[in-house]
Design an enzyme around this catalytic site. Structure first.
Site, PDB file in Angstrom:
ATOM      1  N   SER A  65       0.820  -1.216   0.000  1.00 21.16           N
ATOM      2  CA  SER A  65       0.000   0.000   0.000  1.00 21.16           C
ATOM      3  C   SER A  65       0.847   1.256   0.000  1.00 21.16           C
ATOM      4  O   SER A  65       1.937   1.287   0.585  1.00 21.16           O
ATOM      5  CB  SER A  65      -0.874  -0.007   1.263  1.00 21.16           C
ATOM      6  OG  SER A  65      -1.506   1.247   1.427  1.00 21.16           O
ATOM      7  N   TYR A  95      -1.924   0.531  10.305  1.00 23.83           N
ATOM      8  CA  TYR A  95      -2.116  -0.198   9.050  1.00 23.83           C
ATOM      9  C   TYR A  95      -0.878  -0.033   8.152  1.00 23.83           C
ATOM     10  O   TYR A  95      -0.329  -1.004   7.638  1.00 23.83           O
ATOM     11  CB  TYR A  95      -3.376   0.343   8.351  1.00 23.83           C
ATOM     12  CG  TYR A  95      -3.539  -0.073   6.907  1.00 23.83           C
ATOM     13  CD1 TYR A  95      -4.003  -1.340   6.576  1.00 23.83           C
ATOM     14  CD2 TYR A  95      -3.234   0.814   5.868  1.00 23.83           C
ATOM     15  CE1 TYR A  95      -4.152  -1.714   5.244  1.00 23.83           C
ATOM     16  CE2 TYR A  95      -3.388   0.447   4.547  1.00 23.83           C
ATOM     17  CZ  TYR A  95      -3.845  -0.812   4.235  1.00 23.83           C
ATOM     18  OH  TYR A  95      -3.990  -1.182   2.922  1.00 23.83           O
ATOM     19  N   LYS A 121     -17.156  -2.036   1.855  1.00 21.12           N
ATOM     20  CA  LYS A 121     -16.120  -1.424   2.694  1.00 21.12           C
ATOM     21  C   LYS A 121     -16.628  -0.233   3.521  1.00 21.12           C
ATOM     22  O   LYS A 121     -15.907   0.285   4.366  1.00 21.12           O
ATOM     23  CB  LYS A 121     -14.929  -0.999   1.831  1.00 21.12           C
ATOM     24  CG  LYS A 121     -14.181  -2.204   1.247  1.00 21.12           C
ATOM     25  CD  LYS A 121     -12.938  -1.805   0.485  1.00 21.12           C
ATOM     26  CE  LYS A 121     -11.827  -1.387   1.410  1.00 21.12           C
ATOM     27  NZ  LYS A 121     -10.582  -1.061   0.689  1.00 21.12           N
TER      28      LYS A 121
END
Ligand SMILES: NC(=O)c1ccc[n+]([C@@H]2O[C@H](COP(=O)([O-])OP(=O)(O)OC[C@H]3O[C@@H](n4cnc5c(N)ncnc54)[C@H](O)[C@@H]3O)[C@@H](O)[C@H]2O)c1
Length: 299
Positions: free
Chosen positions: A111, A134, A170
Protein backbone atom coordinates in the site's frame (compact mmCIF):
# COMPACT_ATOMS: atom_id res chain seq x y z
CA UNK A 1 -2.24 -21.70 -14.55
CA UNK A 2 -3.81 -22.36 -11.16
CA UNK A 3 -3.97 -19.40 -8.79
CA UNK A 4 -4.82 -18.85 -5.16
CA UNK A 5 -6.39 -15.47 -4.42
CA UNK A 6 -6.42 -14.62 -0.72
CA UNK A 7 -8.93 -11.94 0.20
CA UNK A 8 -10.84 -13.03 -2.90
CA UNK A 9 -14.15 -12.09 -1.28
CA UNK A 10 -13.00 -8.49 -0.94
CA UNK A 11 -12.80 -5.57 -3.31
CA UNK A 12 -9.51 -6.07 -5.17
CA UNK A 13 -9.44 -9.85 -4.66
CA UNK A 14 -12.91 -10.50 -6.14
CA UNK A 15 -12.18 -8.38 -9.22
CA UNK A 16 -8.89 -10.25 -9.64
CA UNK A 17 -10.39 -13.74 -9.11
CA UNK A 18 -13.17 -13.08 -11.64
CA UNK A 19 -10.77 -11.69 -14.25
CA UNK A 20 -8.33 -14.58 -13.85
CA UNK A 21 -11.21 -17.01 -14.30
CA UNK A 22 -12.49 -15.13 -17.36
CA UNK A 23 -8.95 -15.41 -18.76
CA UNK A 24 -9.20 -19.21 -18.53
CA UNK A 25 -7.24 -19.85 -15.32
CA UNK A 26 -8.24 -22.12 -12.45
CA UNK A 27 -8.74 -20.04 -9.31
CA UNK A 28 -9.22 -20.81 -5.61
CA UNK A 29 -10.45 -18.04 -3.32
CA UNK A 30 -9.43 -17.99 0.34
CA UNK A 31 -11.22 -15.46 2.54
CA UNK A 32 -12.51 -15.53 6.11
CA UNK A 33 -15.21 -13.01 5.12
CA UNK A 34 -14.41 -10.81 8.10
CA UNK A 35 -14.91 -7.99 5.63
CA UNK A 36 -15.56 -9.31 2.12
CA UNK A 37 -18.92 -10.13 0.62
CA UNK A 38 -19.92 -13.47 -0.92
CA UNK A 39 -22.19 -11.59 -3.34
CA UNK A 40 -19.09 -10.40 -5.19
CA UNK A 41 -18.46 -14.03 -6.14
CA UNK A 42 -21.90 -14.90 -7.54
CA UNK A 43 -20.39 -15.32 -11.03
CA UNK A 44 -17.29 -17.11 -9.74
CA UNK A 45 -17.12 -20.83 -10.62
CA UNK A 46 -14.02 -21.87 -8.66
CA UNK A 47 -13.61 -23.14 -5.10
CA UNK A 48 -14.17 -20.70 -2.22
CA UNK A 49 -12.54 -21.57 1.11
CA UNK A 50 -13.94 -19.59 4.04
CA UNK A 51 -10.96 -19.75 6.38
CA UNK A 52 -8.30 -17.47 7.78
CA UNK A 53 -4.86 -17.08 6.23
CA UNK A 54 -3.54 -17.48 9.78
CA UNK A 55 -4.84 -21.01 10.29
CA UNK A 56 -5.87 -22.65 6.98
CA UNK A 57 -4.01 -25.85 6.09
CA UNK A 58 -1.68 -24.54 3.37
CA UNK A 59 -1.00 -28.04 2.02
CA UNK A 60 -4.36 -27.71 0.27
CA UNK A 61 -2.63 -25.29 -2.12
CA UNK A 62 0.25 -27.53 -3.21
CA UNK A 63 -1.00 -27.55 -6.80
CA UNK A 64 -1.26 -23.77 -7.32
CA UNK A 65 1.33 -21.96 -9.45
CA UNK A 66 0.80 -18.42 -8.18
CA UNK A 67 -0.35 -16.95 -4.89
CA UNK A 68 -2.06 -13.57 -5.20
CA UNK A 69 -2.17 -12.33 -1.64
CA UNK A 70 -4.79 -9.60 -1.16
CA UNK A 71 -6.21 -10.55 2.27
CA UNK A 72 -5.65 -7.99 5.00
CA UNK A 73 -7.32 -5.92 7.65
CA UNK A 74 -8.00 -2.88 5.50
CA UNK A 75 -9.70 -0.58 8.00
CA UNK A 76 -6.98 2.03 8.42
CA UNK A 77 -8.63 3.37 11.59
CA UNK A 78 -8.17 0.07 13.51
CA UNK A 79 -6.09 0.79 16.63
CA UNK A 80 -5.60 -2.84 17.76
CA UNK A 81 -1.96 -3.21 16.83
CA UNK A 82 -1.79 -6.88 17.84
CA UNK A 83 -4.70 -7.83 15.59
CA UNK A 84 -3.41 -5.72 12.69
CA UNK A 85 0.02 -7.37 12.87
CA UNK A 86 -1.44 -10.86 13.35
CA UNK A 87 -3.25 -10.69 10.01
CA UNK A 88 -1.24 -8.23 7.92
CA UNK A 89 2.20 -9.38 9.03
CA UNK A 90 2.05 -12.90 10.54
CA UNK A 91 -0.58 -14.11 8.05
CA UNK A 92 1.35 -12.67 5.11
CA UNK A 93 4.64 -14.15 6.39
CA UNK A 94 3.02 -17.57 6.67
CA UNK A 95 1.85 -17.42 3.04
CA UNK A 96 5.17 -16.09 1.76
CA UNK A 97 7.12 -18.85 3.53
CA UNK A 98 4.77 -21.42 2.01
CA UNK A 99 5.25 -19.90 -1.46
CA UNK A 100 9.04 -19.86 -1.16
CA UNK A 101 9.26 -23.42 0.22
CA UNK A 102 7.01 -24.73 -2.55
CA UNK A 103 8.37 -22.70 -5.46
CA UNK A 104 5.27 -20.63 -6.12
CA UNK A 105 5.20 -17.11 -7.50
CA UNK A 106 4.02 -14.65 -4.85
CA UNK A 107 2.26 -11.42 -5.86
CA UNK A 108 1.02 -9.43 -2.90
CA UNK A 109 -0.90 -6.24 -2.13
CA UNK A 110 1.12 -3.61 -0.35
CA UNK A 111 0.00 0.00 0.00
CA UNK A 112 0.95 3.61 -0.54
CA UNK A 113 0.25 3.91 3.22
CA UNK A 114 3.95 2.97 3.64
CA UNK A 115 4.78 6.50 2.48
CA UNK A 116 4.35 9.54 4.67
CA UNK A 117 3.63 13.04 3.49
CA UNK A 118 4.95 13.99 0.09
CA UNK A 119 4.95 17.02 -2.13
CA UNK A 120 6.42 15.33 -5.17
CA UNK A 121 5.71 12.24 -7.22
CA UNK A 122 6.44 9.28 -4.90
CA UNK A 123 9.21 6.82 -5.74
CA UNK A 124 9.53 3.41 -4.08
CA UNK A 125 12.65 4.36 -2.10
CA UNK A 126 10.69 7.05 -0.22
CA UNK A 127 8.87 4.39 1.87
CA UNK A 128 9.20 3.88 5.60
CA UNK A 129 7.22 6.75 7.11
CA UNK A 130 3.73 5.27 7.59
CA UNK A 131 1.23 7.44 9.43
CA UNK A 132 -0.91 4.71 11.05
CA UNK A 133 -0.75 1.12 12.31
CA UNK A 134 -2.12 -0.20 9.05
CA UNK A 135 0.75 1.50 7.17
CA UNK A 136 3.24 0.09 9.68
CA UNK A 137 1.92 -3.46 9.12
CA UNK A 138 2.30 -3.04 5.35
CA UNK A 139 5.79 -1.54 5.66
CA UNK A 140 7.04 -4.26 8.01
CA UNK A 141 5.88 -6.95 5.62
CA UNK A 142 7.53 -5.16 2.67
CA UNK A 143 10.81 -5.21 4.64
CA UNK A 144 10.39 -8.91 5.41
CA UNK A 145 9.57 -9.80 1.78
CA UNK A 146 12.58 -7.83 0.50
CA UNK A 147 14.94 -10.26 2.25
CA UNK A 148 13.81 -13.13 0.02
CA UNK A 149 13.61 -11.37 -3.31
CA UNK A 150 16.89 -12.69 -4.67
CA UNK A 151 15.84 -16.31 -4.31
CA UNK A 152 12.15 -16.28 -5.22
CA UNK A 153 9.61 -14.62 -7.54
CA UNK A 154 8.05 -12.01 -5.25
CA UNK A 155 6.23 -8.90 -6.45
CA UNK A 156 4.81 -6.38 -3.99
CA UNK A 157 2.29 -3.90 -5.38
CA UNK A 158 1.88 -0.61 -3.56
CA UNK A 159 -1.62 0.48 -4.50
CA UNK A 160 -2.59 4.12 -4.19
CA UNK A 161 -6.31 4.99 -3.80
CA UNK A 162 -8.24 2.24 -5.57
CA UNK A 163 -11.87 2.67 -6.69
CA UNK A 164 -14.27 0.58 -8.74
CA UNK A 165 -16.95 -2.12 -8.73
CA UNK A 166 -17.29 -4.46 -5.69
CA UNK A 167 -16.11 -2.00 -3.06
CA UNK A 168 -19.46 -1.12 -1.44
CA UNK A 169 -19.02 -3.59 1.48
CA UNK A 170 -16.12 -1.42 2.69
CA UNK A 171 -18.45 1.24 4.10
CA UNK A 172 -16.43 4.17 5.45
CA UNK A 173 -13.28 2.54 4.02
CA UNK A 174 -14.66 2.51 0.48
CA UNK A 175 -13.07 4.97 -1.92
CA UNK A 176 -13.67 8.69 -1.56
CA UNK A 177 -15.17 8.57 -5.03
CA UNK A 178 -17.80 5.97 -4.06
CA UNK A 179 -18.71 7.73 -0.81
CA UNK A 180 -19.16 11.05 -2.61
CA UNK A 181 -21.20 9.38 -5.36
CA UNK A 182 -23.58 7.87 -2.77
CA UNK A 183 -24.11 11.26 -1.11
CA UNK A 184 -24.69 12.97 -4.43
CA UNK A 185 -27.11 10.28 -5.62
CA UNK A 186 -29.19 11.03 -2.51
CA UNK A 187 -29.25 14.67 -3.57
CA UNK A 188 -26.90 15.70 -0.73
CA UNK A 189 -23.99 18.10 -1.15
CA UNK A 190 -20.74 16.06 -1.19
CA UNK A 191 -18.81 16.42 2.08
CA UNK A 192 -15.02 16.78 1.82
CA UNK A 193 -12.24 18.06 4.06
CA UNK A 194 -11.50 21.78 3.80
CA UNK A 195 -10.91 23.02 1.11
CA UNK A 196 -11.01 20.06 -1.21
CA UNK A 197 -7.58 20.76 -2.66
CA UNK A 198 -5.90 17.67 -1.17
CA UNK A 199 -4.51 15.63 -4.04
CA UNK A 200 -4.57 11.84 -4.27
CA UNK A 201 -3.57 9.36 -6.91
CA UNK A 202 -6.85 7.59 -7.77
CA UNK A 203 -6.42 4.28 -9.61
CA UNK A 204 -9.18 2.21 -11.18
CA UNK A 205 -9.47 -1.36 -9.89
CA UNK A 206 -9.23 -2.69 -13.46
CA UNK A 207 -5.69 -1.26 -13.66
CA UNK A 208 -4.90 -2.83 -10.28
CA UNK A 209 -6.08 -6.22 -11.55
CA UNK A 210 -3.91 -5.75 -14.63
CA UNK A 211 -0.89 -4.97 -12.43
CA UNK A 212 -1.41 -8.20 -10.49
CA UNK A 213 -1.52 -10.23 -13.69
CA UNK A 214 1.58 -8.48 -15.07
CA UNK A 215 3.34 -9.42 -11.81
CA UNK A 216 3.39 -13.06 -12.95
CA UNK A 217 5.85 -12.23 -15.75
CA UNK A 218 7.83 -9.52 -13.90
CA UNK A 219 11.46 -9.43 -15.03
CA UNK A 220 12.64 -9.60 -11.42
CA UNK A 221 11.33 -9.55 -7.87
CA UNK A 222 10.50 -6.05 -6.69
CA UNK A 223 8.07 -3.82 -4.85
CA UNK A 224 6.49 -1.31 -7.21
CA UNK A 225 3.94 1.48 -7.15
CA UNK A 226 0.53 0.85 -8.68
CA UNK A 227 -1.37 4.05 -9.28
CA UNK A 228 -2.62 6.18 -12.11
CA UNK A 229 0.43 8.44 -12.03
CA UNK A 230 -1.85 11.46 -11.68
CA UNK A 231 -2.84 13.39 -8.54
CA UNK A 232 -6.47 14.51 -8.48
CA UNK A 233 -8.07 16.96 -6.03
CA UNK A 234 -11.20 16.08 -4.13
CA UNK A 235 -12.82 19.06 -5.85
CA UNK A 236 -12.02 17.46 -9.23
CA UNK A 237 -13.64 14.18 -8.14
CA UNK A 238 -16.83 16.13 -7.37
CA UNK A 239 -16.65 17.96 -10.69
CA UNK A 240 -16.36 14.68 -12.63
CA UNK A 241 -19.17 13.07 -10.62
CA UNK A 242 -21.42 16.05 -11.32
CA UNK A 243 -20.71 15.66 -15.04
CA UNK A 244 -21.10 11.86 -15.16
CA UNK A 245 -24.23 11.81 -12.98
CA UNK A 246 -25.60 14.91 -14.74
CA UNK A 247 -26.24 16.80 -11.51
CA UNK A 248 -24.89 20.01 -10.00
CA UNK A 249 -24.00 19.88 -6.31
CA UNK A 250 -21.46 22.16 -4.60
CA UNK A 251 -18.94 20.69 -2.10
CA UNK A 252 -19.74 20.97 1.61
CA UNK A 253 -16.37 21.50 3.35
CA UNK A 254 -15.57 20.44 6.95
CA UNK A 255 -12.45 20.24 9.18
CA UNK A 256 -10.28 17.14 8.76
CA UNK A 257 -10.37 15.20 12.10
CA UNK A 258 -7.37 13.07 11.04
CA UNK A 259 -5.12 16.02 10.16
CA UNK A 260 -1.95 14.50 11.68
CA UNK A 261 -2.45 11.02 10.27
CA UNK A 262 -3.57 12.13 6.83
CA UNK A 263 -1.73 12.02 3.51
CA UNK A 264 -2.60 15.32 1.82
CA UNK A 265 -0.74 14.54 -1.37
CA UNK A 266 -0.03 11.28 -3.11
CA UNK A 267 1.04 10.69 -6.68
CA UNK A 268 2.70 7.50 -7.85
CA UNK A 269 5.90 7.57 -9.83
CA UNK A 270 5.38 4.58 -12.13
CA UNK A 271 8.87 4.34 -13.63
CA UNK A 272 9.79 1.21 -11.72
CA UNK A 273 6.45 -0.52 -12.37
CA UNK A 274 6.98 0.07 -16.08
CA UNK A 275 10.60 -1.14 -16.02
CA UNK A 276 9.95 -4.26 -13.96
CA UNK A 277 6.65 -5.43 -15.45
CA UNK A 278 5.55 -3.01 -18.16
CA UNK A 279 2.71 -1.63 -16.07
CA UNK A 280 1.11 1.42 -17.69
CA UNK A 281 -2.38 2.38 -16.46
CA UNK A 282 -5.02 2.12 -19.18
CA UNK A 283 -7.82 4.09 -17.58
CA UNK A 284 -8.06 7.86 -17.34
CA UNK A 285 -9.88 8.97 -14.18
CA UNK A 286 -12.77 10.44 -16.17
CA UNK A 287 -13.30 7.28 -18.30
CA UNK A 288 -12.99 5.08 -15.24
CA UNK A 289 -15.72 6.97 -13.36
CA UNK A 290 -18.00 6.64 -16.40
CA UNK A 291 -17.28 2.90 -16.66
CA UNK A 292 -17.77 2.36 -12.91
CA UNK A 293 -21.13 4.15 -12.80
CA UNK A 294 -22.26 2.16 -15.86
CA UNK A 295 -21.28 -1.15 -14.21
CA UNK A 296 -23.25 -0.14 -11.10
CA UNK A 297 -26.28 0.47 -13.31
CA UNK A 298 -26.38 4.10 -12.13
CA UNK A 299 -26.09 5.65 -15.59
N1 LIG B 1 -8.56 -0.52 -1.82
C1 LIG B 1 -7.51 0.28 -1.71
O1 LIG B 1 -7.61 1.50 -1.98
C2 LIG B 1 -6.17 -0.27 -1.30
C3 LIG B 1 -5.08 0.60 -1.27
C4 LIG B 1 -3.85 0.12 -0.88
C5 LIG B 1 -3.69 -1.22 -0.55
N2 LIG B 1 -4.76 -2.05 -0.56
C6 LIG B 1 -4.52 -3.46 -0.19
O2 LIG B 1 -5.16 -4.28 -1.15
C7 LIG B 1 -5.61 -5.49 -0.54
C8 LIG B 1 -7.08 -5.67 -0.83
O3 LIG B 1 -7.81 -4.59 -0.22
P1 LIG B 1 -9.34 -4.33 -0.52
O4 LIG B 1 -9.51 -2.91 -0.78
O5 LIG B 1 -9.81 -5.34 -1.51
O6 LIG B 1 -9.97 -4.61 0.91
P2 LIG B 1 -11.10 -5.63 1.38
O7 LIG B 1 -11.25 -5.39 2.83
O8 LIG B 1 -12.28 -5.51 0.51
O9 LIG B 1 -10.43 -7.04 1.11
C9 LIG B 1 -9.65 -7.72 2.06
C10 LIG B 1 -10.22 -9.11 2.24
O10 LIG B 1 -9.38 -9.85 3.13
C11 LIG B 1 -10.23 -10.65 3.92
N3 LIG B 1 -9.52 -11.01 5.16
C12 LIG B 1 -9.24 -10.20 6.21
N4 LIG B 1 -8.59 -10.92 7.15
C13 LIG B 1 -8.46 -12.19 6.68
C14 LIG B 1 -7.90 -13.39 7.18
N5 LIG B 1 -7.31 -13.43 8.38
N6 LIG B 1 -7.94 -14.50 6.42
C15 LIG B 1 -8.54 -14.48 5.20
N7 LIG B 1 -9.10 -13.38 4.66
C16 LIG B 1 -9.06 -12.25 5.40
C17 LIG B 1 -11.48 -9.81 4.16
O11 LIG B 1 -12.58 -10.59 4.52
C18 LIG B 1 -11.63 -9.12 2.82
O12 LIG B 1 -12.49 -9.85 1.97
C19 LIG B 1 -5.29 -5.36 0.94
O13 LIG B 1 -4.08 -6.01 1.20
C20 LIG B 1 -5.14 -3.86 1.13
O14 LIG B 1 -4.28 -3.56 2.22
C21 LIG B 1 -6.00 -1.61 -0.93
Amino acid sequence: MKALVTGGGGFVGSNLALTLEQNGHKVIVLDDFSNGNKEHLIDFKGEVISESINSVDLDRFQDVDVVFHCAAITDTTVRDEKLMMLVNFDGSKRLLEFAIANNKKFIYSSSAAVYGDASVSIKEDMAGKPKNIYGVSKWEFDCFAMKYMKDAHIVGLRYFNVFGPRESHKGKMASMLWQLALQMLEGKRPRVFKLGEQKRDQVYVKDVVKANILGIEAKKSAIVNVGSGRAITFNHIIKVLNEVLEIKLEPDYFDNPYENAYQNYTQADLTMAKDVMEYIPEWSFEDAVQDYMKEQGII
